[in-house]
Design an enzyme around this catalytic site. Structure first.
Site, short mmCIF file in Angstrom:
data_model
loop_
_atom_site.label_atom_id
_atom_site.label_comp_id
_atom_site.label_asym_id
_atom_site.label_seq_id
_atom_site.Cartn_x
_atom_site.Cartn_y
_atom_site.Cartn_z
CB THR A 139 -0.92 -0.02 1.24
OG1 THR A 139 -1.50 1.26 1.41
CG2 THR A 139 -0.15 -0.33 2.52
CG ASP A 140 -1.32 4.87 -0.95
OD1 ASP A 140 -1.83 4.20 -0.03
OD2 ASP A 140 -1.98 5.68 -1.64
CD GLU A 141 -3.68 3.29 4.02
OE1 GLU A 141 -3.68 3.27 5.25
OE2 GLU A 141 -4.69 3.06 3.33
CE1 TYR A 165 -3.56 -2.85 5.44
CE2 TYR A 165 -3.46 -0.50 4.94
CZ TYR A 165 -3.48 -1.81 4.52
OH TYR A 165 -3.41 -2.10 3.17
CE LYS A 169 -0.02 -4.76 2.87
NZ LYS A 169 -0.40 -6.11 2.31
#
Ligand code: NAD
Ligand code: TYD
Length: 358
Positions: A139-141, A165, A169
């Protein structure tokens, strides 16, 4: 590797009964031969309805199981002569990671580690073939949060995850990277922006808004609604993943985005307008009346945006579905597929919903 052999990949898709995984399975199935083996624990987010129709295919198999189960994973890799893992399985919802982070560490970190270890042994046992791949979908997060004037995340942006989260990741991304550098395992990492489209569980922003509008329920906007996300139509994501699998060199990392940044409140207004236009029997019309501002998410990242120049230049991929077109398709899908989403509004879902929104 010859194109013919690429088309015969024997792929283990983890999390293939979830939102993106099931879209990927359908998309890969249309283009390729070989084998598609889905391993999925069928948590609240996994749904065999997402894969309906594939059961009859000779190249498709489904196994219910946990990616943390090393014995199972090793057996599947051997038994099905797997040469490629496309790894989607994860706990994926930020709000759930705030109320219960443990499952995120278990599945996202320990689960990814378990897959890497099993795949490393399998790859070594087979004599380290060049064409093996482990594609980790992230993810970009992991890059943290941008201010309004910051430039978009690139592949060299330092990691700065803010939620349980994104931290889980980020941890899994680092493990994948380490397995390439330490053991030479042929890994690939993709970091994508917010996906949307068919089969999206109605807890994430877009499907939740679609379902709530159709039920005449409030549309909860966190904080002031000014947070920005970049939206990627799920089919575009799937073509990007196929391009990465076919063309990218082991050890590479690619950002994937839709080049469609929008404020949450503007996005919700767009969905309301589409519903007003397309749904004749809305319980509340215009749907905008349902918009309700609620308390902000703790640690809510302000903005995500992706610089996708690397995947454009190296692999010739770019998003093909505009936000306007993708939203229209998505709204129509939720209108036409009540039988898919109605059964998901279970007691567990209602309890979760109560806990989050009161
Ligand atoms: P999802 O929550 O819809 O699906 C996850 C799937 O994984 C489910 O089918 C679930 O049953 C399965 N699963 C969960 N724990 C498991 C376990 N221990 N063993 C086996 N299976 C398990 O998620 P999604 O939105 O499809 O996301 C897929 C991947 O893409 C995730 O890794 C996520 O981090 C990443 N991602 C998603 C988005 C997005 O916008 N949805 C954006 C960026 C990255
Ligand atoms: P979400 O779909 O949960 O994805 P992520 O948090 O991974 O980006 O949320 C997208 C944005 O929408 C995020 O800024 C939080 C916001 N949001 C709401 O305002 N209301 C909601 O009910 C939800 C689920 C999200």
């Amino acid at each position: 590797m010859a194109e013919a052999r690429l088309n015969q990949r024997r792929v283990l898709v983890t999390g293939g009964a979830g939102f993106i995984g099931s879209n990927f399975v359908r998309s890969w199935y249309r283009q390729q031969g070989g084998l598609l083996l889905v391993l999925d624990a069928l948590t609240y987010a996994g749904n065999l309805e997402n894969l309906k129709g594939l059961e009859e295919s000779v190249i498709y198999r489904f196994v219910r199981g946990d990616i943390c189960d090393r014995t199972l994973v090793s057996r599947l890799l051997q038994e099905y002569a797997i040469d490629t893992i496309v790894h989607f399985a994860a706990e994926s919802h930020v709000d759930r990671s705030i109320s219960g982070p443990e499952a995120f560490v278990q599945t996202n970190v320990v689960g990814t580690f378990t897959l890497l270890e099993a795949f490393r042994t399998h790859w070594q046992d087979q004599g380290k073939p060049d064409h093996f791949r482990f594609l980790h979908v992230s993810t970009d997060e992991v890059y943290g949060s941008l201010g309004p004037d910051d430039s978009a995340f690139s592949e060299t942006t330092p990691y700065a995850p803010n939620s349980p989260y994104s931290a889980s990741k980020a941890g899994s991304d680092h493990l994948v990277r380490a397995y390439y550098h330490t053991y030479g395992l042929p890994t690939l990492i993709t970091n994508c922006s917010n996906n949307y489209g068919p089969y999206h569980f109605p807890e994430k922003l877009i499907p939740l808004m679609c379902v709530n509008i159709l039920l005449g329920k409030p549309l909860p906007i966190y904080g002031d609604g000014q947070n920005i996300r970049d939206w990627l139509y799920v089919e575009d994501h799937c073509t990007a993943l196929s391009a990465v699998l076919r063309q990218a060199s082991p050890g590479e990392t690619y950002n994937i985005g839709g080049e469609a940044e929008v404020k949450n409140i503007d996005l919700v207004n767009l969905i309301c307008e589409l519903m007003n236009e397309l749904a004749p029997d809305l319980p509340v019309r215009p749907a905008q009346q349902l918009i309700t501002y609620v308390s902000d998410r703790p640690g809510h990242d302000h903005r995500y945006a992706m610089d996708i120049s690397k995947i454009r230049a190296d692999l010739g991929w770019r998003p093909s579905v505009t936000l306007a077109a993708g939203l229209r398709k998505t709204v129509i899908w939720y209108l036409q597929n009540r039988t898919w989403w109605m059964p998901l509004l279970s007691e567990e879902y209602q309890r979760y919903y109560q806990k989050i929104y009161g």
